[in-house]
Motif scaffolding. Sequence first.
Motif, PDB file in Angstrom:
ATOM      1  N   LEU A   1      -6.929   9.871  16.839  1.00 50.33           N
ATOM      2  CA  LEU A   1      -6.091   9.741  15.654  1.00 50.33           C
ATOM      3  C   LEU A   1      -6.437   8.448  14.926  1.00 50.33           C
ATOM      4  O   LEU A   1      -6.555   7.383  15.540  1.00 50.33           O
ATOM      5  N   GLY A   2      -6.619   8.576  13.618  1.00 43.38           N
ATOM      6  CA  GLY A   2      -6.897   7.421  12.776  1.00 43.38           C
ATOM      7  C   GLY A   2      -6.336   7.669  11.395  1.00 43.38           C
ATOM      8  O   GLY A   2      -5.582   8.621  11.183  1.00 43.38           O
TER       9      GLY A   2
ATOM     10  N   ILE B   1       0.877  -1.179   0.000  1.00 39.69           N
ATOM     11  CA  ILE B   1       0.000   0.000   0.000  1.00 39.69           C
ATOM     12  C   ILE B   1       0.908   1.221   0.000  1.00 39.69           C
ATOM     13  O   ILE B   1       1.757   1.370   0.883  1.00 39.69           O
ATOM     14  N   ALA B   2       0.727   2.106  -0.975  1.00 39.36           N
ATOM     15  CA  ALA B   2       1.602   3.271  -1.102  1.00 39.36           C
ATOM     16  C   ALA B   2       1.193   4.364  -0.123  1.00 39.36           C
ATOM     17  O   ALA B   2       0.000   4.548   0.176  1.00 39.36           O
ATOM     18  N   ALA B   3       2.165   5.111   0.374  1.00 38.50           N
ATOM     19  CA  ALA B   3       1.899   6.201   1.319  1.00 38.50           C
ATOM     20  C   ALA B   3       0.973   7.255   0.717  1.00 38.50           C
ATOM     21  O   ALA B   3       0.226   7.911   1.446  1.00 38.50           O
ATOM     22  N   GLU B   4       1.003   7.422  -0.588  1.00 38.88           N
ATOM     23  CA  GLU B   4       0.139   8.420  -1.222  1.00 38.88           C
ATOM     24  C   GLU B   4      -1.348   8.076  -1.092  1.00 38.88           C
ATOM     25  O   GLU B   4      -2.206   8.923  -1.331  1.00 38.88           O
ATOM     26  N   ARG B   5      -1.657   6.831  -0.696  1.00 36.75           N
ATOM     27  CA  ARG B   5      -3.056   6.431  -0.511  1.00 36.75           C
ATOM     28  C   ARG B   5      -3.541   6.650   0.919  1.00 36.75           C
ATOM     29  O   ARG B   5      -4.700   6.374   1.223  1.00 36.75           O
ATOM     30  N   ILE B   6      -2.672   7.148   1.803  1.00 40.08           N
ATOM     31  CA  ILE B   6      -2.986   7.271   3.237  1.00 40.08           C
ATOM     32  C   ILE B   6      -3.290   8.732   3.584  1.00 40.08           C
ATOM     33  O   ILE B   6      -2.576   9.642   3.171  1.00 40.08           O
ATOM     34  N   ALA B   7      -4.328   8.948   4.363  1.00 41.23           N
ATOM     35  CA  ALA B   7      -4.566  10.253   5.000  1.00 41.23           C
ATOM     36  C   ALA B   7      -4.708  10.030   6.495  1.00 41.23           C
ATOM     37  O   ALA B   7      -5.421   9.122   6.930  1.00 41.23           O
ATOM     38  N   ILE B   8      -4.037  10.873   7.279  1.00 42.90           N
ATOM     39  CA  ILE B   8      -4.135  10.825   8.741  1.00 42.90           C
ATOM     40  C   ILE B   8      -5.330  11.688   9.153  1.00 42.90           C
ATOM     41  O   ILE B   8      -5.491  12.817   8.666  1.00 42.90           O
ATOM     42  N   THR B   9      -6.142  11.168  10.062  1.00 38.02           N
ATOM     43  CA  THR B   9      -7.386  11.851  10.433  1.00 38.02           C
ATOM     44  C   THR B   9      -7.503  11.988  11.954  1.00 38.02           C
ATOM     45  O   THR B   9      -6.763  11.349  12.695  1.00 38.02           O
ATOM     46  N   SER B  10      -8.439  12.817  12.380  1.00 41.73           N
ATOM     47  CA  SER B  10      -8.649  13.047  13.816  1.00 41.73           C
ATOM     48  C   SER B  10      -9.570  11.967  14.377  1.00 41.73           C
ATOM     49  O   SER B  10     -10.707  12.231  14.792  1.00 41.73           O
ATOM     50  N   GLY B  11      -9.071  10.740  14.376  1.00 42.95           N
ATOM     51  CA  GLY B  11      -9.836   9.596  14.855  1.00 42.95           C
ATOM     52  C   GLY B  11     -10.443   8.807  13.712  1.00 42.95           C
ATOM     53  O   GLY B  11     -10.602   9.311  12.594  1.00 42.95           O
TER      54      GLY B  11
ATOM     55  N   PHE C   1      -5.947   4.427  15.656  1.00 41.45           N
ATOM     56  CA  PHE C   1      -4.931   4.053  16.634  1.00 41.45           C
ATOM     57  C   PHE C   1      -5.557   3.652  17.968  1.00 41.45           C
ATOM     58  O   PHE C   1      -4.853   3.263  18.898  1.00 41.45           O
ATOM     59  N   SER C   2      -6.885   3.766  18.081  1.00 46.81           N
ATOM     60  CA  SER C   2      -7.526   3.606  19.388  1.00 46.81           C
ATOM     61  C   SER C   2      -7.388   2.207  19.958  1.00 46.81           C
ATOM     62  O   SER C   2      -7.091   2.043  21.144  1.00 46.81           O
ATOM     63  N   LYS C   3      -7.665   1.202  19.145  1.00 47.98           N
ATOM     64  CA  LYS C   3      -7.839  -0.145  19.693  1.00 47.98           C
ATOM     65  C   LYS C   3      -6.508  -0.881  19.824  1.00 47.98           C
ATOM     66  O   LYS C   3      -6.201  -1.421  20.886  1.00 47.98           O
ATOM     67  N   ALA C   4      -5.725  -0.919  18.752  1.00 51.17           N
ATOM     68  CA  ALA C   4      -4.512  -1.748  18.741  1.00 51.17           C
ATOM     69  C   ALA C   4      -3.347  -1.067  19.444  1.00 51.17           C
ATOM     70  O   ALA C   4      -2.288  -1.673  19.621  1.00 51.17           O
TER      71      ALA C   4
ATOM     72  N   MET D   1     -25.808  19.721  19.014  1.00 52.00           N
ATOM     73  CA  MET D   1     -24.387  19.865  18.697  1.00 52.00           C
ATOM     74  C   MET D   1     -23.588  18.715  19.309  1.00 52.00           C
ATOM     75  O   MET D   1     -22.609  18.251  18.718  1.00 52.00           O
ATOM     76  N   GLY D   2     -24.011  18.246  20.471  1.00 53.17           N
ATOM     77  CA  GLY D   2     -23.351  17.085  21.068  1.00 53.17           C
ATOM     78  C   GLY D   2     -23.400  15.881  20.136  1.00 53.17           C
ATOM     79  O   GLY D   2     -22.417  15.148  19.996  1.00 53.17           O
ATOM     80  N   LYS D   3     -24.553  15.697  19.490  1.00 51.52           N
ATOM     81  CA  LYS D   3     -24.657  14.590  18.532  1.00 51.52           C
ATOM     82  C   LYS D   3     -23.690  14.787  17.364  1.00 51.52           C
ATOM     83  O   LYS D   3     -22.973  13.861  16.963  1.00 51.52           O
ATOM     84  N   LEU D   4     -23.668  15.975  16.806  1.00 51.85           N
ATOM     85  CA  LEU D   4     -22.784  16.217  15.655  1.00 51.85           C
ATOM     86  C   LEU D   4     -21.316  16.043  16.036  1.00 51.85           C
ATOM     87  O   LEU D   4     -20.519  15.534  15.234  1.00 51.85           O
ATOM     88  N   LEU D   5     -20.955  16.476  17.231  1.00 51.30           N
ATOM     89  CA  LEU D   5     -19.577  16.254  17.683  1.00 51.30           C
ATOM     90  C   LEU D   5     -19.261  14.763  17.738  1.00 51.30           C
ATOM     91  O   LEU D   5     -18.206  14.317  17.268  1.00 51.30           O
ATOM     92  N   GLU D   6     -20.167  13.990  18.319  1.00 49.36           N
ATOM     93  CA  GLU D   6     -19.973  12.541  18.385  1.00 49.36           C
ATOM     94  C   GLU D   6     -19.724  11.962  16.993  1.00 49.36           C
ATOM     95  O   GLU D   6     -18.847  11.126  16.806  1.00 49.36           O
ATOM     96  N   PHE D   7     -20.459  12.438  16.002  1.00 53.10           N
ATOM     97  CA  PHE D   7     -20.392  11.827  14.676  1.00 53.10           C
ATOM     98  C   PHE D   7     -19.266  12.399  13.814  1.00 53.10           C
ATOM     99  O   PHE D   7     -19.010  11.907  12.712  1.00 53.10           O
ATOM    100  N   ASN D   8     -18.597  13.454  14.296  1.00 55.18           N
ATOM    101  CA  ASN D   8     -17.490  14.035  13.539  1.00 55.18           C
ATOM    102  C   ASN D   8     -16.121  13.671  14.107  1.00 55.18           C
ATOM    103  O   ASN D   8     -15.249  13.227  13.367  1.00 55.18           O
TER     104      ASN D   8
END
Lengths: 388, 388
Positions: A244-245, A81-91, A233-236, B257-264
Amino acid sequence: MRQAILNLEESKIREVANAGMGRADVLPFWFGESDEITPEPVRAAAVAALQAGETFYSHNLGLPELRQAVADYASRLHGPIAAERIAITSGGVNALMLAVQMLVDAGDEVLAVTPVWPNLTAQPLILGAHLRCVALQPQPDGAWALDLPALLAAITPQTRLLIVNSPNNPTGWTLSRAEQQAILARCRETGTWILADEVYERLYYRGDTPSGAAPSFLDIAVADDRLVAVQSFSKAFLMTGWRLGWLTMPPAMTPQMGKLLEFNTSCAPVFVQRAALAALAQTDTITPRIVAHLRQCRDTLVPLLQAVPGVHTSAAPGGMYAFLRIDGFDDSLALAKRLVAEAGLGLAPGVAFAPEADGWLRWCFASKDVARLRQGVQRLRDWLAGQG
Amino acid sequence: MRQAILNLEESKIREVANAGMGRADVLPFWFGESDEITPEPVRAAAVAALQAGETFYSHNLGLPELRQAVADYASRLHGPIAAERIAITSGGVNALMLAVQMLVDAGDEVLAVTPVWPNLTAQPLILGAHLRCVALQPQPDGAWALDLPALLAAITPQTRLLIVNSPNNPTGWTLSRAEQQAILARCRETGTWILADEVYERLYYRGDTPSGAAPSFLDIAVADDRLVAVQSFSKAFLMTGWRLGWLTMPPAMTPQMGKLLEFNTSCAPVFVQRAALAALAQTDTITPRIVAHLRQCRDTLVPLLQAVPGVHTSAAPGGMYAFLRIDGFDDSLALAKRLVAEAGLGLAPGVAFAPEADGWLRWCFASKDVARLRQGVQRLRDWLAGQG
């Protein structure tokens, strides 16, 4: 306010948890989170970054070195899997939301396999989609299974997006390789995108894959397939609170995803990304320990539950939940509230995950102290004995 | 992928910055960010939380103590604001996105005052809105001004949402109290929501308000008005990279807004929120120093620019930008790219903020070392001298 937002259900898990507020004597197994603190070396990496002054904006798609480290990690599990296919997200949840924003216009048809974590079905509704659901089927032994022909028939050229969470929260159901292949083939025919929530992939107990991880759509798809696979990153790595996800997408989507990241959160904090780099560098020591412990938790909890008269449940092949039903109790919300109030036992009601899961309860077994699980079962047993 | 996403413009600021990649000799003033590290006591609070193991999920709407601290802080600036009206978000941009998700259905009409930070106009388009813009007017002295009658006429009962950013990025234009009152009155008549991006409120230099902050819609609105006001920890606390902000909303919106935060994003990290608590506790030492320094930056840069032949600009009443045009250069993107390549000077092109701002350049003056600003002007002056 939009009617679509007013219509979204508030969390029924939180409704039960709120009923236990201020009750220090409740054993809480309702949320999907381990009670273990993030490993020290991971926290230390964030501390070092903060002390070094890494407090500025960063790349929308994530630090290049983290995208590369994620790609290397994912490649070990799923092939190149190439790094260009990855985006880091806020969960992981943010990754899912970004994928839905990318793919779903108002009025589009979205199909979801349920029961499922309610965030997955709420997100398309926020975008104004028309949501349809295909329900898993409870089996006599307490496991849940996919009606594959029903799902394949439900996927049509009108289906813009198929949402599948495997290993599944809450049931533990996990797609087989053959099921994945049939679904991918069907979605290729219909032009349907697959949004695969695979955040529990490392929490897999069957031992029937080379990597040890659950079967992933990434194992069988090509880079240009209409597939977005979401990880966390939450579970493992025991990093729930870090938010972060990442997601893996076709390369042509990456520049578009960069725009959506800019317009949603701009980027993840650099010091959080540094912690993730430390976690990935030590995954061979961190993750197997977590998985071995969770297996011990599952193998402690499930037989004890199965020995309680009237309780039906099955050892989940993946995830960190026992999903159970109890003879004579069909209203899971009422039951969960009574268990909090009368037994000091905090479980999540099945109805939070789909109407067809009413009558079921979700028990998160990610407990650092296995004795807490035994204590919880004893409370359930005592309470049931008192119901005459 | 959705056509609405493909249609979103990629950042033209980033296009210019990319042209300067690998050029260590470029003086970068293109991004909206100070070059100062977050103050040490703020970082220390996050470090302490990480060391204490605060790595778990938290409340969707933010830590109760942080919501209270934000409410207290905002109340000192704007009069009484209850904590129940506050939601903590993953950055100001995330707060804006959540507000748009809450209010804008596909097909709704959204009105924005431009030129403006492009994220503000992109977000409604992601939700499928119909976007209309009312342009500020450049004045002979280089300042920009609102055509209030034109704006009031553009707000109709069909206008679902009005987006206003004041103090304005990029022009520095700042709403007067009288303009705010007229806009609020008109929106009350038409039932239009106001989304007020006020993240630069503390960076205000006129000194004509009791609090010292720029006039805010929160000063004049009642709690139940159709108003969402967005704030950030980025500017007044030097916390850009932390991705933390908040919004103030009518109390009836809070559970939604609490719901939207949960889902974002589910929640902001607890250790980041601890840092914000430390920042608010020390705002009386942190923020005035930042504002005094930015005023010095502005008052250094602007007269120097005004002394360059052919340059037109005005000292902004708010924000951290000089917005300028240069006689004979009407294509701001081409000009910005030439300045990077030929002068080693990194500015943002006006066209990134609206078509009517083409021919203008944005210069972020948030520079720890004021000498860098002088050096930048000298580069501009030298380059212009070479253009014959």
